[in-house]
Design a protein around this motif. Structure first.
Motif: not given
Length: 209
Positions: A66-67, A78-80, A108-109, A142-144
């Motif tokens: 989801t990000y 992150t999972p990414f 996201y893929l 996006s997560r940071s």
């Protein structure tokens, strides 16, 4: 942490890819800095969600993202980023990576595949495969360390093509596009804005007739 191969009497860094092809003249695991690799291995997501993944099941896991992002909070991956490293370990066939990239229903893929391609593939393929995504304007979260923010697929891809670090990872150097153009390995890139202006100009000419 290191692990020892007793048969050869040598010490290997934890998480290095053994038996696979080198990438940019190095073990592909070293595309991710050692300290970040250690944080990935110690993360709950890696232990619970990445164990035993194959190229096929990784696709399913990535479809749940989801990000995007590198590290957040107390330097947690992150999972990414975990899945990106898993792809590096798996070294999926080119056809599989291209299927990920073409997955329009799972943005996201697609972003994960773009990130992997930028890390692993040679410059010519990076430009050819990623530049078409500059026309993908869908929103991405996006997560940071500073929290969540909104970005877009084209912005993310532009960062992959122009920035030195993305998602807290130092990107391998690539041959500048202009050099590949001079070698006639790439056609000059046509600006989407220029195409729109040209089209508008033709429409105005038609209206004036």
């Amino acid at each position: 942490m290191a692990e020892t191969n007793d048969q050869r009497g040598i010490t290997l860094e934890r998480g290095l890819v053994r038996g696979g092809a080198t990438v940019h003249f190095m073990n592909p695991a070293r595309l991710i800095e050692k300290i970040i690799r250690e944080r990935i291995f110690d993360s709950l997501y890696w232990k619970e969600q990445c164990f035993g993944l194959t190229a096929a099941t990784l696709c399913d896991r990535a479809a749940e993202l989801t990000y995007i992002g590198g590290q957040y909070g107390t330097q947690r991956p992150t999972p990414f980023l975990c899945l990106a490293f898993k792809m590096i370990q798996l070294q999926p066939e080119r056809e599989i990576v291209l299927e990920y990239l073409a997955a329009e229903d799972f943005k996201y893929l697609r972003a994960l595949a773009a990130f992997y391609i930028r890390l692993v593939y040679p410059a010519l393929e990076v430009y050819k495969l990623l530049e078409p995504l500059l026309a993908d304007y869908r929103k991405l979260r996006s997560r940071s360390n500073t929290g969540f923010k909104l970005t877009y697929m084209d912005e993310f891809v532009d960062m992959l093509l122009t920035e030195e670090r993305v998602c807290d990872i130092a990107l391998p150097r690539v041959t500048p596009r202009i050099v590949l153009e001079d070698r006639e390995e790439l056609e000059p890139r046509e600006s989407a804005l220029a195409s729109e202006l040209e089209s508008e100009g033709e429409d105005e000419e038609d209206n004036d007739k």
